[in-house]
Design a protein around this motif. Structure first.
Motif, PDB file in Angstrom:
ATOM      1  N   MET A   1       0.815  -1.197   0.000  1.00 39.36           N
ATOM      2  CA  MET A   1       0.000   0.000   0.000  1.00 39.36           C
ATOM      3  C   MET A   1       0.859   1.261   0.000  1.00 39.36           C
ATOM      4  N   GLY A   2       2.132   1.090   0.393  1.00 40.72           N
ATOM      5  CA  GLY A   2       3.024   2.243   0.472  1.00 40.72           C
ATOM      6  C   GLY A   2       3.210   2.953  -0.848  1.00 40.72           C
ATOM      7  N   GLY A   3       3.035   2.242  -1.943  1.00 43.76           N
ATOM      8  CA  GLY A   3       3.176   2.865  -3.245  1.00 43.76           C
ATOM      9  C   GLY A   3       1.871   3.398  -3.807  1.00 43.76           C
ATOM     10  N   ALA A   4       0.755   3.107  -3.152  1.00 42.62           N
ATOM     11  CA  ALA A   4      -0.547   3.471  -3.710  1.00 42.62           C
ATOM     12  C   ALA A   4      -1.315   4.517  -2.911  1.00 42.62           C
ATOM     13  N   LEU A   5      -1.059   4.618  -1.610  1.00 44.54           N
ATOM     14  CA  LEU A   5      -1.841   5.521  -0.761  1.00 44.54           C
ATOM     15  C   LEU A   5      -1.038   6.745  -0.353  1.00 44.54           C
ATOM     16  N   ASP A   6      -1.754   7.829  -0.057  1.00 44.00           N
ATOM     17  CA  ASP A   6      -1.078   9.015   0.459  1.00 44.00           C
ATOM     18  C   ASP A   6      -0.835   8.836   1.962  1.00 44.00           C
ATOM     19  N   LEU A   7      -0.067   9.753   2.536  1.00 42.21           N
ATOM     20  CA  LEU A   7       0.305   9.624   3.941  1.00 42.21           C
ATOM     21  C   LEU A   7      -0.908   9.529   4.872  1.00 42.21           C
ATOM     22  N   PRO A   8      -1.915  10.409   4.755  1.00 41.25           N
ATOM     23  CA  PRO A   8      -3.049  10.280   5.679  1.00 41.25           C
ATOM     24  C   PRO A   8      -3.748   8.920   5.598  1.00 41.25           C
ATOM     25  N   ASP A   9      -3.873   8.363   4.398  1.00 44.52           N
ATOM     26  CA  ASP A   9      -4.512   7.047   4.289  1.00 44.52           C
ATOM     27  C   ASP A   9      -3.609   5.930   4.800  1.00 44.52           C
ATOM     28  N   LEU A  10      -2.296   6.067   4.639  1.00 43.59           N
ATOM     29  CA  LEU A  10      -1.388   5.071   5.212  1.00 43.59           C
ATOM     30  C   LEU A  10      -1.489   5.093   6.734  1.00 43.59           C
ATOM     31  N   VAL A  11      -1.605   6.266   7.311  1.00 46.94           N
ATOM     32  CA  VAL A  11      -1.779   6.371   8.758  1.00 46.94           C
ATOM     33  C   VAL A  11      -3.096   5.709   9.159  1.00 46.94           C
ATOM     34  N   SER A  43       8.836   2.348   1.482  1.00 48.81           N
ATOM     35  CA  SER A  43       8.526   3.658   0.928  1.00 48.81           C
ATOM     36  C   SER A  43       8.818   4.767   1.923  1.00 48.81           C
ATOM     37  N   ARG A  44       9.203   5.931   1.408  1.00 53.50           N
ATOM     38  CA  ARG A  44       9.500   7.078   2.270  1.00 53.50           C
ATOM     39  C   ARG A  44       8.285   7.534   3.066  1.00 53.50           C
ATOM     40  N   LEU A  45       7.095   7.058   2.698  1.00 48.37           N
ATOM     41  CA  LEU A  45       5.889   7.424   3.450  1.00 48.37           C
ATOM     42  C   LEU A  45       5.596   6.480   4.608  1.00 48.37           C
ATOM     43  N   LEU A  46       6.137   5.261   4.551  1.00 50.04           N
ATOM     44  CA  LEU A  46       5.767   4.280   5.563  1.00 50.04           C
ATOM     45  C   LEU A  46       6.315   4.603   6.948  1.00 50.04           C
ATOM     46  N   THR A  47       7.547   5.056   7.015  1.00 51.28           N
ATOM     47  CA  THR A  47       8.108   5.402   8.327  1.00 51.28           C
ATOM     48  C   THR A  47       7.354   6.565   8.953  1.00 51.28           C
ATOM     49  N   PRO A  48       7.110   7.674   8.228  1.00 51.98           N
ATOM     50  CA  PRO A  48       6.304   8.743   8.827  1.00 51.98           C
ATOM     51  C   PRO A  48       4.886   8.285   9.184  1.00 51.98           C
ATOM     52  N   CYS A  68      -3.648  15.749   9.072  1.00 48.49           N
ATOM     53  CA  CYS A  68      -3.694  17.107   8.502  1.00 48.49           C
ATOM     54  C   CYS A  68      -3.298  18.146   9.546  1.00 48.49           C
ATOM     55  N   CYS A  69      -3.773  17.974  10.762  1.00 44.86           N
ATOM     56  CA  CYS A  69      -3.436  18.921  11.839  1.00 44.86           C
ATOM     57  C   CYS A  69      -1.938  18.899  12.132  1.00 44.86           C
ATOM     58  N   VAL A  70      -1.379  17.717  12.267  1.00 47.06           N
ATOM     59  CA  VAL A  70       0.042  17.579  12.583  1.00 47.06           C
ATOM     60  C   VAL A  70       0.900  18.137  11.448  1.00 47.06           C
ATOM     61  N   ARG A  71       0.546  17.812  10.211  1.00 47.11           N
ATOM     62  CA  ARG A  71       1.319  18.300   9.060  1.00 47.11           C
ATOM     63  C   ARG A  71       1.238  19.818   8.916  1.00 47.11           C
ATOM     64  N   ALA A  72       0.183  20.421   9.458  1.00 49.73           N
ATOM     65  CA  ALA A  72       0.026  21.875   9.400  1.00 49.73           C
ATOM     66  C   ALA A  72       0.765  22.566  10.549  1.00 49.73           C
ATOM     67  N   GLY A  73       1.414  21.776  11.400  1.00 50.92           N
ATOM     68  CA  GLY A  73       2.183  22.355  12.488  1.00 50.92           C
ATOM     69  C   GLY A  73       1.416  22.535  13.790  1.00 50.92           C
ATOM     70  N   LEU A  74       0.187  22.041  13.842  1.00 50.75           N
ATOM     71  CA  LEU A  74      -0.573  22.106  15.092  1.00 50.75           C
ATOM     72  C   LEU A  74      -0.060  21.026  16.035  1.00 50.75           C
ATOM     73  N   PRO A  75      -0.213  21.229  17.328  1.00 46.70           N
ATOM     74  CA  PRO A  75       0.163  20.153  18.254  1.00 46.70           C
ATOM     75  C   PRO A  75      -0.692  18.916  17.969  1.00 46.70           C
ATOM     76  N   THR A  76      -0.143  17.754  18.229  1.00 44.64           N
ATOM     77  CA  THR A  76      -0.871  16.516  17.975  1.00 44.64           C
ATOM     78  C   THR A  76      -2.053  16.402  18.931  1.00 44.64           C
ATOM     79  N   PRO A  77      -3.257  16.274  18.384  1.00 50.97           N
ATOM     80  CA  PRO A  77      -4.419  16.110  19.262  1.00 50.97           C
ATOM     81  C   PRO A  77      -4.494  14.673  19.790  1.00 50.97           C
ATOM     82  N   ALA A  78      -5.099  14.520  20.936  1.00 50.61           N
ATOM     83  CA  ALA A  78      -5.334  13.186  21.490  1.00 50.61           C
ATOM     84  C   ALA A  78      -6.536  12.578  20.773  1.00 50.61           C
TER      85      ALA A  78
END
Length: 159
Positions: A1-11, A43-48, A68-78
């Motif tokens: 899936m690392g080659g097919a999905l974007d980071l938010p979907d991999l998460v 993939s470079r996306l799998l570790t993140p 999206c929040c974390v990538r925008a620089g907001l603190p990580t929400p619980a």
């Protein structure tokens, strides 16, 4: 899936696999897998994605929104933060919360549209607001324009 999905979907996939109540794999299992296999599995996306995974997330939209929040620089929400109403003693889970700010985001999927669920949500929302929480409610349409969404979240947090 690392080659097919974007980071938010991999998460979201990682969140699903490591979920605390229905665990299919551990974060350690997934991390171990990164060290073997073909180059797609590394993939470079799998570790993140693994670094952003949270075993408390309960839905794809919650996972995507948190990323999206974390990538925008907001603190990580619980994720699925648990709160107890001091008046009623009733427990609530907030989809995404910044507890120190008493600010939360609730994602309202289509299952919230039934009359019974809508009434429960309305009562719950008001109990949380009376307890001092600011609640930002979002739906699928809000996830279509991430930049505008992040701006709304920043604005709500600032208030």
């Amino acid at each position: 899936m690392g080659g097919a999905l974007d980071l938010p979907d991999l998460v979201a996939v990682a969140d699903f696999l490591i979920h605390r109540r229905r665990r299919l794999a551990s974060a350690a299992d997934l991390g171990q897998r990164l060290g073997v296999g073909d180059r797609i599995s590394r993939s470079r996306l799998l570790t993140p994605a693994l670094e952003l995974a949270d075993d408390r997330s309960e839905s794809r939209p919650e996972s995507r929104l948190r990323v999206c929040c974390v990538r925008a620089g907001l603190p990580t929400p619980a994720a699925n933060y648990e709160v107890t109403d001091v008046v009623t003693g009733r427990g609530f889970r907030l989809d995404l919360a910044w507890a120190e700010l008493m600010f939360a985001i609730e994602y309202q999927g289509d299952h919230h549209r039934t009359a019974e669920q809508w009434r429960r949500d309305m009562t719950r929302r008001e109990q949380l607001r009376l307890a001092g929480w600011t609640i930002l409610e979002l739906n699928a349409d809000d996830l279509r324009d991430v930049d505008a969404l992040i701006q709304r979240i920043r604005s709500a947090i600032a208030r």
